[in-house]
Design a protein around this motif. Structure first.
Motif, PDB file in Angstrom:
ATOM      1  N   ALA A   1      41.303  27.772  33.058  1.00  0.00           N
ATOM      2  CA  ALA A   1      42.323  28.176  34.030  1.00  0.00           C
ATOM      3  C   ALA A   1      43.450  28.941  33.348  1.00  0.00           C
ATOM      4  N   GLN A   2      43.844  28.519  32.176  1.00  0.00           N
ATOM      5  CA  GLN A   2      44.919  29.196  31.445  1.00  0.00           C
ATOM      6  C   GLN A   2      44.498  30.610  31.047  1.00  0.00           C
TER       7      GLN A   2
ATOM      8  N   ARG B   1      41.259  23.133  31.877  1.00  0.00           N
ATOM      9  CA  ARG B   1      42.623  23.654  31.707  1.00  0.00           C
ATOM     10  C   ARG B   1      42.617  24.943  30.883  1.00  0.00           C
TER      11      ARG B   1
ATOM     12  N   SER C   1      33.208  28.694  37.980  1.00  0.00           N
ATOM     13  CA  SER C   1      33.929  29.672  37.165  1.00  0.00           C
ATOM     14  C   SER C   1      32.946  30.619  36.474  1.00  0.00           C
TER      15      SER C   1
ATOM     16  N   ALA D   1      42.297  32.511  32.515  1.00  0.00           N
ATOM     17  CA  ALA D   1      42.239  33.314  33.740  1.00  0.00           C
ATOM     18  C   ALA D   1      43.641  33.705  34.195  1.00  0.00           C
ATOM     19  N   ALA D   2      44.566  32.768  34.154  1.00  0.00           N
ATOM     20  CA  ALA D   2      45.941  33.054  34.575  1.00  0.00           C
ATOM     21  C   ALA D   2      46.606  34.056  33.631  1.00  0.00           C
ATOM     22  N   GLU D   3      46.372  33.897  32.338  1.00  0.00           N
ATOM     23  CA  GLU D   3      46.993  34.764  31.335  1.00  0.00           C
ATOM     24  C   GLU D   3      46.506  36.209  31.452  1.00  0.00           C
ATOM     25  N   THR D   4      45.229  36.384  31.741  1.00  0.00           N
ATOM     26  CA  THR D   4      44.640  37.731  31.730  1.00  0.00           C
ATOM     27  C   THR D   4      44.435  38.334  33.115  1.00  0.00           C
ATOM     28  N   GLY D   5      44.437  37.501  34.144  1.00  0.00           N
ATOM     29  CA  GLY D   5      44.144  37.990  35.486  1.00  0.00           C
ATOM     30  C   GLY D   5      42.665  38.272  35.698  1.00  0.00           C
TER      31      GLY D   5
END
Length: 91
Positions: free
Chosen positions: A62-63, A59, A81, A65-69
């Motif tokens: 994933a967070q 988690r 990953s 990666a989502a936060e920073t792109g």
């Protein structure tokens, strides 16, 4: 960018200052780095998830990666990953 997942404060200082977000840290670091290397960039996020369970680590990765792109991984845990993170560093 390297970060310890779950850490909220700078340790080692009496005041225990709160950490900036990943994106804030990246912006500040790039501003300084680009003064000497205009091509400086971030390829991904390396997370230390040693204190987390496998599910919590997934988690956190994933967070980030989502936060920073950007690709994010814990290099010690490896996996897909981590392969994405390595590929991003090599391009």
């Amino acid at each position: 960018l390297c970060h310890e997942a779950g850490r909220e404060r700078i340790i080692g200082l009496d005041a225990h200052y709160p950490l900036a977000s990943l994106n804030e840290t990246m912006a500040l670091t790039l501003a300084c780095a680009r003064r000497v290397n205009p091509a400086a960039r971030f390829a991904g996020i390396s997370l230390n998830t040693a204190s987390l369970s496998e599910d919590d680590a997934a988690r956190a990765i994933a967070q980030a990666a989502a936060e920073t792109g950007l690709p994010a991984a814990d290099p010690i845990r490896g996996g897909e990953s981590f392969e994405r993170l390595v590929a991003a560093c090599l391009t």
